[in-house]
Motif scaffolding. Structure first.
Motif, PDB file in Angstrom:
ATOM      1  N   ASN A  63      -0.602   6.851  13.003  1.00 17.41           N
ATOM      2  CA  ASN A  63      -1.526   6.033  12.782  1.00 17.41           C
ATOM      3  C   ASN A  63      -1.340   5.481  11.436  1.00 17.41           C
ATOM      4  N   VAL A  64      -0.303   6.171  10.596  1.00 16.90           N
ATOM      5  CA  VAL A  64      -0.361   5.438   9.257  1.00 16.90           C
ATOM      6  C   VAL A  64       0.956   4.783   8.834  1.00 16.90           C
ATOM      7  N   GLY A  65       2.226   4.974   9.781  1.00 16.57           N
ATOM      8  CA  GLY A  65       3.305   4.414   9.395  1.00 16.57           C
ATOM      9  C   GLY A  65       3.645   2.852   9.975  1.00 16.57           C
ATOM     10  N   LEU A  66       4.189   2.718  11.083  1.00 17.03           N
ATOM     11  CA  LEU A  66       4.203   1.161  11.477  1.00 17.03           C
ATOM     12  C   LEU A  66       2.878   0.534  11.622  1.00 17.03           C
ATOM     13  N   ALA A  67       2.216   1.514  12.202  1.00 16.80           N
ATOM     14  CA  ALA A  67       0.681   0.977  12.544  1.00 16.80           C
ATOM     15  C   ALA A  67       0.045   0.139  11.240  1.00 16.80           C
ATOM     16  N   THR A  68       0.352   0.761   9.986  1.00 21.25           N
ATOM     17  CA  THR A  68      -0.122   0.230   8.897  1.00 21.25           C
ATOM     18  C   THR A  68       0.574  -1.039   8.347  1.00 21.25           C
ATOM     19  N   ILE A  69       1.695  -1.013   8.403  1.00 25.40           N
ATOM     20  CA  ILE A  69       2.366  -2.213   8.199  1.00 25.40           C
ATOM     21  C   ILE A  69       2.156  -3.378   9.167  1.00 25.40           C
ATOM     22  N   THR A  70       2.064  -3.189  10.501  1.00 27.54           N
ATOM     23  CA  THR A  70       1.682  -4.076  11.294  1.00 27.54           C
ATOM     24  C   THR A  70       0.258  -4.444  11.566  1.00 27.54           C
ATOM     25  N   ASN A  71      -0.475  -3.956  10.733  1.00 29.41           N
ATOM     26  CA  ASN A  71      -2.084  -4.091  10.864  1.00 29.41           C
ATOM     27  C   ASN A  71      -2.427  -5.360  10.424  1.00 29.41           C
ATOM     28  N   VAL A 111       0.511  -5.310   2.307  1.00 27.30           N
ATOM     29  CA  VAL A 111       0.719  -3.961   2.357  1.00 27.30           C
ATOM     30  C   VAL A 111       1.329  -3.449   0.965  1.00 27.30           C
ATOM     31  N   MET A 112       1.932  -4.198   0.354  1.00 27.43           N
ATOM     32  CA  MET A 112       2.631  -3.977  -1.168  1.00 27.43           C
ATOM     33  C   MET A 112       1.545  -3.701  -1.964  1.00 27.43           C
ATOM     34  N   GLY A 113       0.506  -4.686  -1.955  1.00 28.53           N
ATOM     35  CA  GLY A 113      -0.600  -4.773  -2.651  1.00 28.53           C
ATOM     36  C   GLY A 113      -1.499  -3.247  -2.532  1.00 28.53           C
ATOM     37  N   ASN A 114      -1.519  -2.504  -1.479  1.00 33.45           N
ATOM     38  CA  ASN A 114      -2.362  -1.609  -1.390  1.00 33.45           C
ATOM     39  C   ASN A 114      -1.634  -0.243  -1.566  1.00 33.45           C
ATOM     40  N   PRO A 115      -1.817   0.617  -2.221  1.00 31.46           N
ATOM     41  CA  PRO A 115      -1.154   1.628  -2.545  1.00 31.46           C
ATOM     42  C   PRO A 115      -0.789   2.719  -1.635  1.00 31.46           C
ATOM     43  N   VAL A 116      -1.976   2.897  -0.611  1.00 36.23           N
ATOM     44  CA  VAL A 116      -1.915   3.844   0.282  1.00 36.23           C
ATOM     45  C   VAL A 116      -1.111   3.371   1.479  1.00 36.23           C
TER      46      VAL A 116
END
Ligand code: HEM
Length: 152
Positions: free
Chosen positions: A66-74, A80-85
């Motif tokens: 849920n948190v890898g590729l799923a995050t950067i393609t959300n 993505v770079m502006g959000n620390p998590v």
């Protein structure tokens, strides 16, 4: 996926322990006239293998979790770079760990190729220490703000 995450989480301690033993042996051997034994080779090899298992588990978690590729393609996430998590899980953890595991793999192979025992120890000591520092810095320890995860 839960079982994989637990395995990945618990395996960190085996990785850290094996790296510490290999590094300790590396520095001890570097400074004396020690013979590089089969036991030394095995510890270094197992430390490297434990890292490679983490890499495999991590890749599955990254691409199917849920948190890898799923995050950067959300598409709902502006930056993505502006959000620390998002940056940590999408970019920092994977990049840092792959770099560290590459250093450890290079160190292991240079140690095997070295002719003198002292040089064999030295390659392990230096490359594994660099890898360990990066791994330590890129683990989502419970004391890391925002990205904290459990101890196990
Ligand atoms: C020695 C190397 C590594 C160590 C020590 C390590 C350690 C950890 C730890 C402690 C967690 C948190 C587990 C939990 O929440 O219980 C984690 C999560 C994760 N790791 Fe690693 N990791 C390593 C390498 C990698 C690599 C190379 C990748 C990617 C290719 C990766 C991808 C992930 C992902 C995607 C998660 C989050 C999974 C989720 O919450 O769904 N890890 N890692």
């Amino acid at each position: 996926m839960d079982a994989l995450l637990h395995a990945h989480s618990g395996l960190r301690y085996i990785v850290l322990l094996l790296l510490l033993i290999a590094i300790f042996q590396g520095f001890m051997g570097m400074s004396g006239k020690k013979v590089f034994t089969n036991g030394n080779r095995k510890i270094a090899l197992f430390a490297m293998i434990s890292c490679h298992i983490q890499l495999l588990l991590g890749l599955v978690l990254y691409f199917f979790g849920n948190v890898g590729l799923a995050t950067i393609t959300n598409p709902a996430l502006d930056s993505v770079m502006g959000n620390p998590v998002a940056r940590f899980w999408g970019v920092e953890h994977i990049t840092g760990m792959i770099l560290a595991i590459a250093l450890i793999t290079i160190g292991h192979s240079k140690s095997k190729k070295a002719n003198e025992d002292k040089a064999k120890f030295k390659k392990i000591a230096i490359f594994f220490t660099l890898g360990l520092i990066i791994i330590f810095a890129t683990i989502p320890w419970p004391f890391r703000e925002a990205i904290a995860r459990g101890w196990f």
